[in-house]
Design an enzyme around this catalytic site. Structure first.
Site, PDB file in Angstrom:
ATOM      1  N   LYS A  84       0.716  -1.258   0.095  1.00 12.53           N
ATOM      2  CA  LYS A  84      -0.030   0.186  -0.239  1.00 12.53           C
ATOM      3  C   LYS A  84       0.887   1.367   0.001  1.00 12.53           C
ATOM      4  CE  LYS A  84      -4.357  -1.442   2.236  1.00 12.53           C
ATOM      5  NZ  LYS A  84      -5.180  -1.328   3.226  1.00 12.53           N
ATOM      6  N   ASP A 127     -10.076   3.298   2.047  1.00 12.25           N
ATOM      7  CA  ASP A 127     -10.123   2.750   3.309  1.00 12.25           C
ATOM      8  C   ASP A 127     -10.749   3.842   4.348  1.00 12.25           C
ATOM      9  OD1 ASP A 127      -9.464  -0.005   2.977  1.00 12.25           O
ATOM     10  OD2 ASP A 127      -7.230   0.792   3.215  1.00 12.25           O
ATOM     11  N   ASN A 149      -2.323   2.994  21.889  1.00  7.79           N
ATOM     12  CA  ASN A 149      -1.407   1.890  21.081  1.00  7.79           C
ATOM     13  C   ASN A 149      -0.199   1.302  21.888  1.00  7.79           C
ATOM     14  OD1 ASN A 149      -0.857   0.781  18.511  1.00  7.79           O
ATOM     15  ND2 ASN A 149       1.157   1.634  18.333  1.00  7.79           N
TER      16      ASN A 149
HETATM   17  P1  NAP Z   1      -0.301  -3.008  10.956  1.00 10.91           P
HETATM   18  O1  NAP Z   1      -0.024  -1.816  10.184  1.00 10.91           O
HETATM   19  O2  NAP Z   1       0.482  -4.186  11.264  1.00 10.91           O
HETATM   20  O3  NAP Z   1      -0.815  -2.274  12.124  1.00 10.91           O
HETATM   21  C1  NAP Z   1      -1.277  -3.272  13.422  1.00 10.91           C
HETATM   22  C2  NAP Z   1      -1.584  -2.325  14.739  1.00 10.91           C
HETATM   23  O4  NAP Z   1      -1.956  -3.309  15.623  1.00 10.91           O
HETATM   24  C3  NAP Z   1      -0.234  -1.725  15.249  1.00 10.91           C
HETATM   25  O5  NAP Z   1      -0.547  -0.575  16.152  1.00 10.91           O
HETATM   26  C4  NAP Z   1       0.083  -2.758  16.302  1.00 10.91           C
HETATM   27  O6  NAP Z   1       0.615  -2.140  17.570  1.00 10.91           O
HETATM   28  C5  NAP Z   1      -1.159  -3.196  16.805  1.00 10.91           C
HETATM   29  N1  NAP Z   1      -1.130  -4.614  17.487  1.00 10.91           N
HETATM   30  C6  NAP Z   1      -0.831  -5.811  16.855  1.00 10.91           C
HETATM   31  N2  NAP Z   1      -0.619  -6.560  17.642  1.00 10.91           N
HETATM   32  C7  NAP Z   1      -1.235  -6.317  18.694  1.00 10.91           C
HETATM   33  C8  NAP Z   1      -1.166  -6.863  20.106  1.00 10.91           C
HETATM   34  N3  NAP Z   1      -1.204  -8.076  20.414  1.00 10.91           N
HETATM   35  N4  NAP Z   1      -1.771  -5.960  21.166  1.00 10.91           N
HETATM   36  C9  NAP Z   1      -2.012  -4.570  20.849  1.00 10.91           C
HETATM   37  N5  NAP Z   1      -1.474  -4.339  19.800  1.00 10.91           N
HETATM   38  C10 NAP Z   1      -1.442  -4.747  18.745  1.00 10.91           C
HETATM   39  O7  NAP Z   1      -1.850  -3.825  10.404  1.00 10.91           O
HETATM   40  P2  NAP Z   1      -3.159  -2.980   9.683  1.00 10.91           P
HETATM   41  O8  NAP Z   1      -2.666  -2.874   8.290  1.00 10.91           O
HETATM   42  O9  NAP Z   1      -3.412  -1.653  10.378  1.00 10.91           O
HETATM   43  O10 NAP Z   1      -4.041  -3.876   9.854  1.00 10.91           O
HETATM   44  C11 NAP Z   1      -4.675  -4.236  11.371  1.00 10.91           C
HETATM   45  C12 NAP Z   1      -5.986  -5.311  11.119  1.00 10.91           C
HETATM   46  O11 NAP Z   1      -7.260  -4.708  10.582  1.00 10.91           O
HETATM   47  C13 NAP Z   1      -5.511  -6.297  10.504  1.00 10.91           C
HETATM   48  O12 NAP Z   1      -6.283  -7.432  11.186  1.00 10.91           O
HETATM   49  C14 NAP Z   1      -6.558  -6.013   9.149  1.00 10.91           C
HETATM   50  O13 NAP Z   1      -6.932  -7.457   8.739  1.00 10.91           O
HETATM   51  C15 NAP Z   1      -7.478  -5.358   9.645  1.00 10.91           C
HETATM   52  N6  NAP Z   1      -7.984  -4.510   8.287  1.00 10.91           N
HETATM   53  C16 NAP Z   1      -9.569  -4.550   8.181  1.00 10.91           C
HETATM   54  C17 NAP Z   1     -10.035  -3.822   7.107  1.00 10.91           C
HETATM   55  C18 NAP Z   1     -11.575  -3.667   6.818  1.00 10.91           C
HETATM   56  O14 NAP Z   1     -11.699  -3.123   5.626  1.00 10.91           O
HETATM   57  N7  NAP Z   1     -12.314  -4.239   7.632  1.00 10.91           N
HETATM   58  C19 NAP Z   1      -9.164  -2.920   6.460  1.00 10.91           C
HETATM   59  C20 NAP Z   1      -7.678  -2.940   6.603  1.00 10.91           C
HETATM   60  C21 NAP Z   1      -7.201  -3.665   7.724  1.00 10.91           C
HETATM   61  P3  NAP Z   1       2.296  -1.543  17.684  1.00 10.91           P
HETATM   62  O15 NAP Z   1       2.412  -0.230  17.097  1.00 10.91           O
HETATM   63  O16 NAP Z   1       2.371  -1.567  19.010  1.00 10.91           O
HETATM   64  O17 NAP Z   1       3.014  -2.871  16.900  1.00 10.91           O
END
Ligand code: NAP
Length: 272
Positions: free
Chosen positions: A68, A104, A149
């Site tokens: 992305k 998004d 966060n």
């Molecule tokens: P990302 O860039 O990897 O970010 C993940 C975030 O979650 C980071 O802030 C991370 O915190 C936090 N995190 C991860 N594991 C954690 C834990 N065990 N405890 C607390 N915080 C945690 O991922 P992303 O692209 O933002 O996607 C996140 C989720 O959204 C995924 O499950 C994805 O499938 C979903 N999503 C859904 C849609 C939809 O259309 N419904 C669209 C996009 C994404 P740190 O900064 O501390 O590492």
């Protein structure tokens, strides 16, 4: 019918086999009698993704993790929202020019609009890629943001970008004082297979808070179940997913697809 005029669309990511995008877009192409097919591609790198779009004259592409951000520099043009967010999730191939968009952020706010966002306090859990788009959308609708966060630096950076408050996820004392109108989980916490995990301490959930999860596997995460049992109104992760797909379809074809029909297709065939 697929023939020599069939136009090609697709999702590019790695991994991408879990994607539900082919389900909704192929359904919408058929429903609207458009001679097109939408496939899933797992290229080894971002330059191969762009080469594929140009070489095969792919008319439109959905872009997902990890491309992305990195593909932005390869595009011929980008809209100002995508540039401000720093991520593109949609390519439109307009006669060989590749145009980048981000659907998004609109998709995140659309399901919340009926409840009102302007002037509301909106708490975002997470500061990753999805949180960037969600925060942008909420700010555009004039909501007041609070970011929680795990990683302090990342959380602070996002909060600074959107003039928001920030608290680390383990700062129970300050978190207990927040009474958000809207709470949005953008972390993968609670996603399959770790469905028992919770991204927010239950004790602090207020029945008046609208709780949205962007995870859609499972459809009803533990956060949403617990929120419902406290009396909160909830929004599941399919809502954002369907809206981002519907915006993409509109960019590619000019047609607004029916979100409810798309939802049914996923619920029937999507294995959630
Ligand atoms: P990302 O860039 O990897 O970010 C993940 C975030 O979650 C980071 O802030 C991370 O915190 C936090 N995190 C991860 N594991 C954690 C834990 N065990 N405890 C607390 N915080 C945690 O991922 P992303 O692209 O933002 O996607 C996140 C989720 O959204 C995924 O499950 C994805 O499938 C979903 N999503 C859904 C849609 C939809 O259309 N419904 C669209 C996009 C994404 P740190 O900064 O501390 O590492």
């Amino acid at each position: 019918m697929i023939d020599s005029f069939t136009q090609l669309y697709g999702v590019f990511g790695n991994p991408v086999r879990h994607s539900k995008s082919p389900l909704i877009h192929n359904f919408a192409f058929q429903y609207h009698n458009i001679n097109a097919v939408y496939l899933a591609f797992e290229p080894a790198g971002v330059s191969k993704c762009i080469d594929a779009v140009r070489t095969l004259n792919i008319k439109g592409a959905s872009i997902t993790i990890p491309f992305k951000e990195s593909l932005m520099e390869y595009l011929d043009w980008m809209d100002e929202d995508a540039a401000a967010i720093g991520a593109v999730n949609t390519i439109v191939n307009k006669e060989g020019s590749l145009l980048g968009f981000n659907t998004d952020y609109k998709a995140a706010v659309e399901p919340l609009k009926p409840f009102g966002i302007t002037g509301k306090q909106v708490c975002i859990l997470g500061a990753g890629g999805a949180a960037q788009a969600v925060a942008y959308g909420i700010k555009k609708e004039k909501g007041h943001l609070v970011i929680l966060n795990r990683n302090k630096k990342k959380g602070e950076n996002l909060a600074e970008k959107y003039n928001a408050d920030f608290f680390p996820l383990d700062d129970k004392e300050n978190i207990s004082k927040i009474q958000p109108d809207i709470l949005i989980n953008t972390t993968p916490v609670g996603m399959h297979p770790n469905i028992a995990h919770l991204s927010f301490p239950l004790d602090y959930l207020n029945p008046d808070t609208i709780v949205m999860d962007i995870i859609y596997n499972p459809l009803k995460t533990r956060l949403l179940k617990e929120a419902q049992s406290k009396g909160c109104r909830t929004i599941d992760g399919l809502s954002m997913f369907l809206h981002q797909g519907a915006h993409q379809f509109r960019l590619w074809t000019g047609i607004s697809p029916d979100i409810d029909l798309m939802r049914n297709i996923i619920l029937k065939n999507g294995d959630l």
